[in-house]
Design an enzyme around this catalytic site. Structure first.
Site, short mmCIF file in Angstrom:
data_model
loop_
_atom_site.label_atom_id
_atom_site.label_comp_id
_atom_site.label_asym_id
_atom_site.label_seq_id
_atom_site.Cartn_x
_atom_site.Cartn_y
_atom_site.Cartn_z
N ARG A 1 0.55 -1.33 0.06
CA ARG A 1 0.25 0.03 -0.01
C ARG A 1 0.81 1.38 -0.23
O ARG A 1 0.51 2.35 0.86
CB ARG A 1 -0.95 0.12 1.24
CG ARG A 1 -1.83 -1.05 1.26
CD ARG A 1 -2.97 -1.29 0.04
NE ARG A 1 -3.71 -2.37 0.16
CZ ARG A 1 -3.35 -3.62 -0.38
NH1 ARG A 1 -2.20 -3.65 -1.07
NH2 ARG A 1 -4.25 -4.53 -0.42
N SER B 1 -11.45 -1.22 3.02
CA SER B 1 -10.53 -1.48 3.90
C SER B 1 -10.19 -0.42 4.64
O SER B 1 -9.38 0.57 4.05
CB SER B 1 -9.58 -2.49 3.77
OG SER B 1 -9.93 -3.72 3.10
N GLU C 1 -5.40 2.76 6.19
CA GLU C 1 -5.14 2.86 4.93
C GLU C 1 -5.82 3.99 4.23
O GLU C 1 -5.48 4.47 3.10
CB GLU C 1 -5.78 1.67 4.22
CG GLU C 1 -5.45 1.36 2.69
CD GLU C 1 -5.92 0.03 2.29
OE1 GLU C 1 -6.35 -0.14 1.07
OE2 GLU C 1 -5.73 -1.01 3.04
#
Length: 345
Positions: free
Chosen positions: A170, A245, A341
């Site tokens: 990420r 998420s 995130e």
């Protein structure tokens, strides 16, 4: 050209009712350059709005990326290069690729957001990450910068190759050295046109394919299976506001994992290398007691604890406060910090 006091509620998947002082969409690279030169700072570039939580009104200008070009480039043996506008919806692009028998992104089906956001996050799911197919990103420089010994000024074009992108979990150069200095306007990906590599050994894909009695899956079969899996456990943002998420899965040293496994024998884990293990943040949150929790219209989704939701009228600050409570709870129980995130603004 510029609209004033515009609600951003329709333009991000959490559906928080916040406003921006100034707003304008752009549909081409030339239009972006023109609008950016005239926009009142601070300036925020908005894609699909699927990875952001607005906690307050934006006191500046929001420019919405609507560059939606798609072009098939050259093919070399079993690979084909495609050039996709940064404002194209990611899942619509995946479907477009599969219809043309272009593989490599089928495991990334139904991920929300735009093509332009994909390399920033190095999006990934079910054993595949964007870096696996990334060729390059075409960017427009918005702040002076030095890159590989060359100086760039606002308005210049900068191409970032796969080797330069510094992809991690990420993470990419667009979240570090180039953050706030460039705007991605086009992404080029290298996809397979035959002899596709099928990834079915991660998560519940093989189980879903078996239930469908598919023994030799195509890229379309894999995509269909993943769509079914995601729809079964993730809320539709059109019905319940969310950004998928909310937290990253934590990477931990093998020693820490072994300590946790002694105390929690059922803890799921995915080896990264000989020294590192990836843990499931959703499981940690669930075990900390947050799955299905709701405070007003801010909540933790009852089918997937990794997803924080807006059930209707939640404020961004309320979602963020819930996220921080979850972080503190997981830290206290497991000794691990789970990081967002989602971008908090």
């Amino acid at each position: 050209m510029f609209q004033k006091n515009v609600s951003l509620q329709p333009f991000h998947t959490f559906g928080i009712d916040v406003k921006t002082e100034s707003f304008a969409p752009f549909h081409s690279q030339r239009e972006f350059k023109s609008l950016f030169a005239q926009a009142a700072p601070p300036i925020f570039i908005l894609g699909g709005g699927s990875n952001i939580l607005f906690t307050q009104d934006f006191k500046g200008t929001v420019l919405k990326n609507n560059i939606r070009t798609k072009r098939i480039g050259k093919s070399i043996q079993n690979q084909t290069l495609v050039h996709i506008g940064a404002g194209v919806n990611w899942h619509q692009f995946v479907r477009w690729a599969i219809r043309r028998n272009l593989g490599g992104v089928e495991n990334l089906s139904l991920i929300p957001g735009t093509v332009g956001a994909a390399p920033i996050q190095n999006i990934g799911a079910y054993g595949v990450e964007l870096k696996d197919v990334f060729a390059q990103a075409k960017c427009i420089v918005i702040k002076p910068l030095d890159h590989h010994g060359q100086h760039y000024l606002p308005g210049d074009f900068l191409t970032v190759s796969r080797d330069e992108a510094q992809f991690g979990y990420r993470h990419s150069i667009f979240k570090s050295a180039l953050k706030g200095k460039v705007v991605i306007v086009q992404v080029s990906l290298l996809l397979t046109n035959k002899n596709h590599i099928i990834h079915t050994d991660y998560g519940a894909i093989s189980k879903e394919l078996a239930a469908r009695k598919i023994k030799k899956p195509t890229i379309q079969d894999v995509s269909d299976a993943i769509i079914a899996i995601r729809e079964s456990k993730l809320p539709n943002p059109k019905k319940i506001g969310n950004s998928g998420s909310f937290f990253k899965n934590p990477y931990v040293p093998i020693k820490k994992y072994q300590e946790l496994k002694e105390k929690y024998p059922n803890i799921p884990a995915y080896p990264i290398d000989d020294n590192t293990v990836k843990l499931a943040a959703g499981w940690l949150i669930q075990e900390a007691g947050w799955k299905g929790y709701r405070d007003g219209d801010a909540g933790c989704y009852d089918k997937q604890a990794l997803v924080l939701v807006n059930y209707g009228q939640a404020k961004g600050e309320e979602i963020w406060q819930l996220a921080q409570k979850i972080q503190n709870s997981v830290k206290k129980k497991f000794g691990l910090l789970i990081e967002p995130e989602v971008n908090i603004l």
